[in-house]
Design an enzyme around this catalytic site. Structure first.
Site, PDB file in Angstrom:
ATOM      1  N   SER A 167      -6.680 -23.969  24.075  1.00 47.76           N
ATOM      2  CA  SER A 167      -6.240 -24.198  25.791  1.00 47.76           C
ATOM      3  C   SER A 167      -7.712 -24.445  25.839  1.00 47.76           C
ATOM      4  CB  SER A 167      -5.346 -23.190  25.527  1.00 47.76           C
ATOM      5  OG  SER A 167      -4.588 -23.368  27.248  1.00 47.76           O
ATOM      6  N   ARG A 196       1.983 -15.346  36.377  1.00 52.74           N
ATOM      7  CA  ARG A 196       2.361 -15.298  35.230  1.00 52.74           C
ATOM      8  C   ARG A 196       3.582 -15.498  34.372  1.00 52.74           C
ATOM      9  NH1 ARG A 196      -0.861 -15.392  30.167  1.00 52.74           N
ATOM     10  NH2 ARG A 196      -0.130 -13.814  28.712  1.00 52.74           N
ATOM     11  N   ASP A 221       3.749 -28.936  22.036  1.00 54.03           N
ATOM     12  CA  ASP A 221       3.458 -27.989  23.029  1.00 54.03           C
ATOM     13  C   ASP A 221       3.667 -29.871  24.262  1.00 54.03           C
ATOM     14  OD1 ASP A 221       1.111 -27.088  24.924  1.00 54.03           O
ATOM     15  OD2 ASP A 221      -0.387 -27.568  23.428  1.00 54.03           O
ATOM     16  N   HIS A 261       3.319 -24.390  23.031  1.00 55.25           N
ATOM     17  CA  HIS A 261       1.402 -24.259  23.352  1.00 55.25           C
ATOM     18  C   HIS A 261       0.670 -22.803  23.006  1.00 55.25           C
ATOM     19  CE1 HIS A 261      -2.219 -24.852  25.194  1.00 55.25           C
ATOM     20  NE2 HIS A 261      -2.345 -23.992  25.814  1.00 55.25           N
ATOM     21  N   ASP A 262       1.229 -21.673  22.596  1.00 58.10           N
ATOM     22  CA  ASP A 262       0.996 -20.764  22.089  1.00 58.10           C
ATOM     23  C   ASP A 262       1.650 -20.434  20.442  1.00 58.10           C
ATOM     24  OD1 ASP A 262       0.452 -18.798  24.179  1.00 58.10           O
ATOM     25  OD2 ASP A 262       2.182 -17.531  24.438  1.00 58.10           O
TER      26      ASP A 262
END
Length: 387
Positions: free
Chosen positions: A163, A233, A326, A359-360
């Protein structure tokens, strides 16, 4: 260079915790930031794992994402949770600390001991807040380069990151190509997209409308924008996952109830999960650092003047990695990097990992990803003569 342990304050309760090693980076001339400001004799927090060899040829710099820090492979002093890349870094692991010396820093603008908006302005005696200069990814990398100088390392064996960390790996390879033997940008891009800039702005605005934000002067006011930062968040966390992962993990399952409440409490497990993520985040992160680091990502753009030109003549070996699900940094953006590197005959490998984790995925247990990183580093180390 210092090796001090300092205290830093976190979260709405203003707890003090030790944040580990601090290097005070002083140069003959101040570090000129891209915004035009100059900084001198500033702290950068870092952690190391493994042992630097006699030739100083086995150093790996790992760069964290937006909300990461220097605790890549050790327990976090605020949360007590394992390091964000503990699955990859350690003896016998893909980033093998029996073979490599691993360095992880908290970025310039961060809130875990590095120079940032929580730092005290010597002129006013108060935290900088939004009077801290705006920093870029290139500024973060130049600050890291000063730390690498202080450690006596001329060339890094590798720079890895996912990222925002991938942006930093690319910036290292373009700003200091002779100092990077190999680079591994993961789930990243050569420039921040309009979609991602928009998502960051939503997060910043959610903080700004919190009455406890006080235009960034909340530390002076004795408050903390808990609600705003928590919502920021929550919104961001959704982008780190995929629809498939959310459905697999939560579906439409109810939270601690057998029927709908017909109200606005957390009826669904996914709602409870996001509220938990928001609440946990405000305990370890500074709202103003969120502003500065998201803005640094927004400003990142290596495509100006031609992306391929940025890599012309590079001798750095590259491994570019993406994940199929992602949607924040899709595979197409990684392929753009690969095409630019191929256009200048760079040594580049590319892997798209098939996964539904979004993405994580680079922070989660993905055996294929781990195997590819391990194989690339082993091969590059053999070429470099690192035993």
């Amino acid at each position: 260079m210092g090796q001090d342990t300092i205290l830093s304050t976190f979260g709405p309760a203003y707890r003090e915790v030790a944040v580990g090693k601090i290097a005070t980076l002083a140069t003959q001339a101040p570090l000129l930031l891209e915004c035009g400001a100059e900084i001198a004799s500033f702290p950068l927090a870092y952690q190391t794992y493994g042992t630097l060899n006699a030739e100083k040829s086995n150093a790996i710099l790992v760069c964290h994402g937006l909300t990461g820090d220097q605790y890549a492979a050790s327990d976090h002093p605020v949360t007590g949770k394992p390091g964000w890349w503990e699955m990859l870094i350690g003896p016998g692991k893909p980033i093998d600390t029996d073979r490599f010396f691993v360095i992880a820093t908290n970025v310039l603008g961060g809130c875990m001991g590095s120079f940032g908006p929580k730092s005290v302005d010597p002129v006013t005696g108060k935290p900088y807040g939004l009077h801290f200069p705006v920093v870029t990814i290139a500024d973060m990398v130049r600050a890291q380069a000063l730390l690498i100088d202080a450690l006596g390392i001329h060339q890094l064996f590798s720079v890895l990151g996912g990222s925002m960390g991938g942006m930093m790996a690319l910036a290292w390879a373009t700003l200091f190509p002779e100092r990077v033997f190999s680079a591994v940008p993961i789930a990243s891009s050569a420039r921040h997209s309009a979609q991602n800039i928009a998502l960051h702005e939503i997060g910043r605005q959610s903080i700004m409308v919190d009455p406890d934000w006080h235009e960034g002067r909340y530390l002076e006011a004795g408050t903390f924008p808990v609600k705003g930062l928590s919502v920021a968040r929550m919104a961001a966390h959704v982008t780190y996952l995929s629809e498939e992962a959310l459905h697999r993990k939560f579906g439409r399952s109810l939270q601690n109830r057998d029927q709908l409440s017909f109200g606005f409490e957390a009826d669904f497990q996914v709602e409870s999960y996001l509220r938990y993520q928001g609440a946990a985040f405000v305990e370890r992160f500074d709202a103003n650092s969120y502003f500065y680091i998201t803005r640094a990502m927004d400003y990142f753009d290596l495509t100006q003047g031609g992306l391929a030109q940025r890599f012309k003549g590079t001798k750095t070996r590259f491994l570019v990695v993406s994940f199929s699900s992602d949607w924040l940094f899709p595979t197409s953006e990684s392929r753009t990097i690969v095409r630019a590197l191929s256009a200048v005959a760079a040594n580049v490998s590319f892997a798209e990992i098939t996964t539904d984790k979004g993405h994580d995925a680079f922070l989660l247990d993905e055996p294929e990803f781990a195997a590819i990183v391990r194989g690339f580093l082993r091969g590059a180390a053999d070429k470099r003569g690192i035993t």
